[in-house]
Structure formats: structure tokens, C-alpha cells
Design an enzyme around this catalytic site. Structure first.
Site, PDB file in Angstrom:
ATOM      1  N   PHE A  76       0.849  -1.195   0.048  1.00  0.00           N
ATOM      2  CA  PHE A  76      -0.168  -0.067   0.089  1.00  0.00           C
ATOM      3  C   PHE A  76       0.940   1.473   0.075  1.00  0.00           C
ATOM      4  CE2 PHE A  76      -2.167   2.886   3.080  1.00  0.00           C
ATOM      5  CZ  PHE A  76      -2.799   3.866   2.139  1.00  0.00           C
ATOM      6  N   SER A  77       0.666   2.028  -1.055  1.00  0.00           N
ATOM      7  CA  SER A  77       1.350   3.251  -1.086  1.00  0.00           C
ATOM      8  C   SER A  77       2.924   3.235  -1.080  1.00  0.00           C
ATOM      9  CB  SER A  77       1.068   4.447   0.380  1.00  0.00           C
ATOM     10  OG  SER A  77       1.336   5.642   0.229  1.00  0.00           O
ATOM     11  N   TYR A  78       3.779   3.612  -0.118  1.00  0.00           N
ATOM     12  CA  TYR A  78       5.148   3.381  -0.135  1.00  0.00           C
ATOM     13  C   TYR A  78       5.316   1.750  -0.023  1.00  0.00           C
ATOM     14  CZ  TYR A  78       9.356   2.327   2.302  1.00  0.00           C
ATOM     15  OH  TYR A  78      10.653   2.130   3.024  1.00  0.00           O
TER      16      TYR A  78
END
Lengths: 234, 234, 234
Positions: A76-78
């Protein structure tokens, strides 16, 4: 029964998944949610030395030590940086990669390269190695009250260290899914890495592309919709 | 030729001694100035894990690896905690202990115990493990311009971890000197550990007691007077 | 008066320079000998996280915090990797680079790339992240008795992490000297990085090339000859 390994984002922690875990477990799946060093529940281990490699090791070693195989590995994301870097070590244990509103880096790229972040500087007098949390929006006030105090600074080296990826994702023989959170408008005054990743993969024959009507914080704001997407991967 | 090991204080670094080192070396002495982990030039190694034990190891290992013996071991300010803790490991290599406006702890005492500091707490949501520098006064504006940007936060565990000292200092057969900086008035609204240490040792037959007319920052403000005291120890 | 910063090699420590320091200081020079994290006197800080970047930071931060300028920066053996990487941060403070029987890496190269080392592996079950000391020969039995027990394992990430060097050494406007220890015969069954570096620079107009009749351990075996080379750099 599928084995899911869910990797949280910057300034986050394993608690990011507290509403997602029971949905997957009740459906009979195994769920692992590694906690990245230096943030969230591992914030007591923070240091300027903590980098992307540390987080790659966090995920790879949980997979090795738990003996996991045939994994659906989600970032998720980073966390997209982290799952990409982990392939060097555990690629042969991964069946499906899921990038959830995430960075999809090529070899040698860092968050700073992709995201327009000004990360902390090099060593030096007054060097700033820690990046304060960005403001995020949680739909449920109770979730906001839970999550906001748990957001911690992120060590800058996690954003400056480049990822290693020996071969392009599309050549690895691993299933590829990108999930875009569509409620955040594309920004135009700086790079928008999550929309740029969506552009890259939307019509690519090697990728499945899904959308969830949410802002960036899908794990907290749309856990049921996220679980539905994961169930649909088969 | 004497071997001096000079241990700097909290929020400091080995550069604390930059005006003292040449005075001692020109006089033919060997000078070692260990840099404590997590602050000053070692600030890139900071972590909530860094504690008094880390700093004791920093000093003891420099002494072991350099093969030093018959040492004059000086601790400035917080450095008094460190040299006291180092005795467990290198006490038999020390000829003289010099506490320079410093903590003189008994076994089991910490900076928080002695100093009335509010140190960062245990782990927890929003735990604060890093203590910002106290304001210090440098007599020379050029020295202030050099030193102030180099003052770094101090990891709290260095202030909360108790020192180990198997036997009272006065029973170790090591020479004992306390040097008080007398220009800072005694505070009365909270503990004043450096004046309290002076009271303890001033008339004690096991201790030599000296005074330097300076505020607390003797290494930067009175390097020549400090060197004179050190030369007089024989 | 010249400011020397001397960077030791793998499995070593600041004590590598104990016979060199007094020769330079007696001649009126300032000498700094940073101790690299995780080995020698800093072996209590060892961890799989310690890499080349850690060592680059060790050196750069000593230079920053001591306020050093117009430096002769010397790297011995593996120290050649470290001084090369430090240029990103402190290149404008360096007058002369001296590679002493050392790696002279191009951008993106690691010790494993250059040296034919088998470094420890990636994370995993039973992962081996620590490389035992190589056998070295000290001419003086007393020096051997001192130095051998002080040789410590080296964290593998220092050998696997690539160096960053924005522009070739020869374009930086910094003086360049290579000093070869000539008593070790060139090996032919694997790469010989120190002889290969000599080949690269011997007739290069940007480099000065010197030889010392010694095996690899020049700092311990030929301190006077090394000091003479350093004095000759002007």
C-alpha cells in the site's frame, strides 16, 4: 486458502490493516501484516540508518521465518517500494503482486525520484533525517481518533534509497494487479506517482486494473471493498 | 607523557575538545576524545536504543582497542556518568579520574535521579525519546557560532539508565579530582547536581577539589585553565 | 600545518594508525582517525544494517562536526571505498585524496564487484551477514600480538553496497595519489583490486603514483615510510 502478506505505507504500521485482517481471516485465508522498522509499533527502532533495504528485509524475513509460499503480496502506497524490493529475495514465493494506490518503481528508482518529495538531507550539521507525517483523511471520526496519534515520522533513507529490481515486473511470471483510489484528484503542480502508476498499467496486458471509490487511505476507509478485490483475484 | 581520555557531555561531541587537544598534545601528551554514539559526529547513529551502556561501551572499547593504560580519564558534565560506568570494564587501566563540572553518581543512579530532568518516557503512542539541547553560553561569539549548530538532541535512555559501580569511587585506589565551574550560581528550585557533587567532595580526604572561574562550558570557554589543572595532576 | 583524515580498512579500527599518528603530530600536523561503525572499537555497534553508507557518514560527520577543511583524506584498503563515497558530502573540503593500497571505485561499484569477495547473502534463514577477518601479516611480532586480537568481523553490507560518485575522480579538481604496497605479489586466480588500481593510475597524468616496499599492512609495518610519502605531498 490464500496466504496474504499486506505491507503498510509510510508513517503507518501493521495496525493499518486492523479492519482488513478479520475480513480475510473469516473467509479462511492466512494474513500476515509485517510491521516496518522505525515506524508505528516499531518506532522504538527508528534511526537514520533505517532505509528501504531495512524494510525489504523486514518483509522478506517474515516470509522466510514464517515459511510462507504461494503468496499474494500487497503493498500500500510506499509499501509498493517495499514489495518490489522484496522480489529479489522472495520472488519465487509470490503468486500475485497487488499495488494498492502505490509506487510501482522501476529498478534504481526511489520515492524521492518518483514522488517529488523533499527528503531529509545527507549527513551534516543539523541534518534532518526524519520526515513528519503527511496529513491524511479518515472517513470515520472514530478511526481518525485511533489512527492519527499512531502516525509517526518516517526515516528519510526509506525515501532516498533506490530499489533493486533485477528484471521488469512484467517479465517475472507473477500476477500483477494495480488498485487505484479514485477519490483523490490528480495533482498537477508536482508528480503524482499513484495516478502515474495507474496510467502505466491501466491498459497493459500484463496487469489487472481495479478502482475503489475512496481517498488514499483505503485500508481504513474501504476495508470491505478492498477485501472484495482481493477475493476476486482467485 | 600522560594519556588523557576526555569524555564530552550531553548534546555534545568530540569537537567539544577542539581547543583543549592541541594544548595537551603540544605539551607532549597523548589525547583521546571518544565520540559518544547518537550525538554530535555520531548523530547519524541515534536511536531510542542508545543508552548509558552504549556510551560506556564507546569509551571502554576505545581504551581497549587503542591499548591505553595508566590513563587520566576525564568526564565533563554527563560524561561523569560515562566514566563512572566505564570503571566496571577499564578501572584497572585508570590512574586518575577527573570529574569536570560533572555528575558523580553512586551505584544505581541515573541522570534523571540526580538532575531533576524530565526524560522521555517508556515506549508508547507518541513517546518522546529524544531530549532537545539545553541552552548553553559560550563566551566567544566565534565559538558560539561553531558550537551551537553542533548541539544535537540526546537520546533519553542515556538519562534514564542507571549506572553500575561495583564499589564506591573512594575505595578503588584511583586518584579523584573534581573541578567545579563556579560562575554558574547554584539553582534552588530543582536539584543542582554539579554543585551537590562539589559539596560532597570539597573536603573529602580522597578527593582533590579545584575551581575554574567559568560557566559550565569550561572546555570551550577556559581551555587553557583546564589544561593547567590537568598538568597539575602530575 | 596540514589536516590529515586517515580512514582505516576492513576488519580494522582507528588503532590501525597508532604508529602513524605520532609521526604526523610531532611534525605539527592535525590528525583525525575516524573509527568505522561495527568494527574495531565500534564493534559494539555492529549489525546487519551497517553498510558502506554508514561508514561514509562516519567520515563525513567527523569532518563536519570538527569543522575540518583543506584536508588530505587518506583511505587504506577498504577505506578507499569510504573516502570515495564521502566526496558526495565533503568533496569541497578535500585538497588531496590518498589511496593507500586501496580500492579506487567508479560510481556504482562495490567491494564485491571489484574484489572477488563472496559476501554474505541476502536476508534469509541462516543468513550470514558477517565476514570473518582475512589473515594479515605483521612484520613485528609485538605488533602482531597487538593487532591480531583486535581484528573483528566486517558486516557484509559494507562490501555489497555500491558507492556513489557523481563525477569521475579525475574531474574533481582534487589532488590524487595512489600508494602501492609492492611486496604482495599480484594474484592471478581472482581479481586483484589493489594492483588493478595501480595499473589504472600509474601513468595517468592526474595521479601521483608512489610505492612502498611492504606487504598490505603499511600503517603498521611501514609507518615512517608512509609518513614520508604524506609529507612529500606538500
Amino acid at each position: 486458502m490464500t496466504t496474504f502478506v499486506l505491507v503498510h505505507g509510510a508513517w503507518g504500521g501493521a495496525h493499518t490493516w486492523r479492519s482488513v485482517r478479520p475480513l480475510l481471516r473469516t473467509a479462511g485465508h492466512a494474513v500476515f501484516t509485517p510491521a516496518l522498522t522505525g515506524i508505528g509499533e516499531r518506532s522504538h527502532l527508528v534511526s537514520p540508518q533505517v532505509g528501504l533495504t531495512t524494510h525489504v528485509d523486514d518483509v522478506a524475513n517474515q516470509i522466510f521465518y514464517e515459511g510462507l509460499d504461494d503468496i499474494v503480496l500487497l503493498g500500500f502506497s510506499y509499501g509498493g517500494m517495499v514489495i518490489t524490493g522484496a522480489l529479489e529475495h522472495v520472488g519465487d514465493r509470490v503468486r500475485e503482486l497487488v499495488y494498492l494506490d502505490a509506487f510501482v518503481p522501476d529498478d534504481g528508482r526511489s520515492v524521492v525520484d518518483l514522488g517529488g518529495f523533499d527528503a531529509g538531507g545527507p549527513p551534516g550539521i543539523g541534518a534532518d533525517w526524519s520526515i513528519p507525517p503527511r496529513v491524511r483523511t479518515f472517513d470515520d471520526p472514530a478511526e481518525a481518533a485511533f489512527a492519527e496519534p499512531r502516525r509517526t515520522p518516517q526515516p528519510a533513507r526509506t525515501f532516498t534509497e533506490p530499489v533493486r529490481l533485477a528484471r521488469p515486473l512484467e517479465t517475472l511470471g507473477i500476477g500483477l494487479t494495480y488498485v487505484k483510489a479514485t477519490r483523490d484528484a490528480r495533482v498537477s503542480d508536482r508528480p503524482d506517482p499513484f495516478w502515474e502508476a495507474a496510467d502505466r498499467v491501466r491498459d497493459h496486458p500484463s496487469w489487472r486494473y481495479r478502482e475503489i471509490d475512496s481517498n488514499h487511505m483505503v485500508p481504513q476507509n474501504r476495508p470491505a471493498e478492498l477485501a472484495e478485490v482481493l477475493f476476486s483475484l482467485g
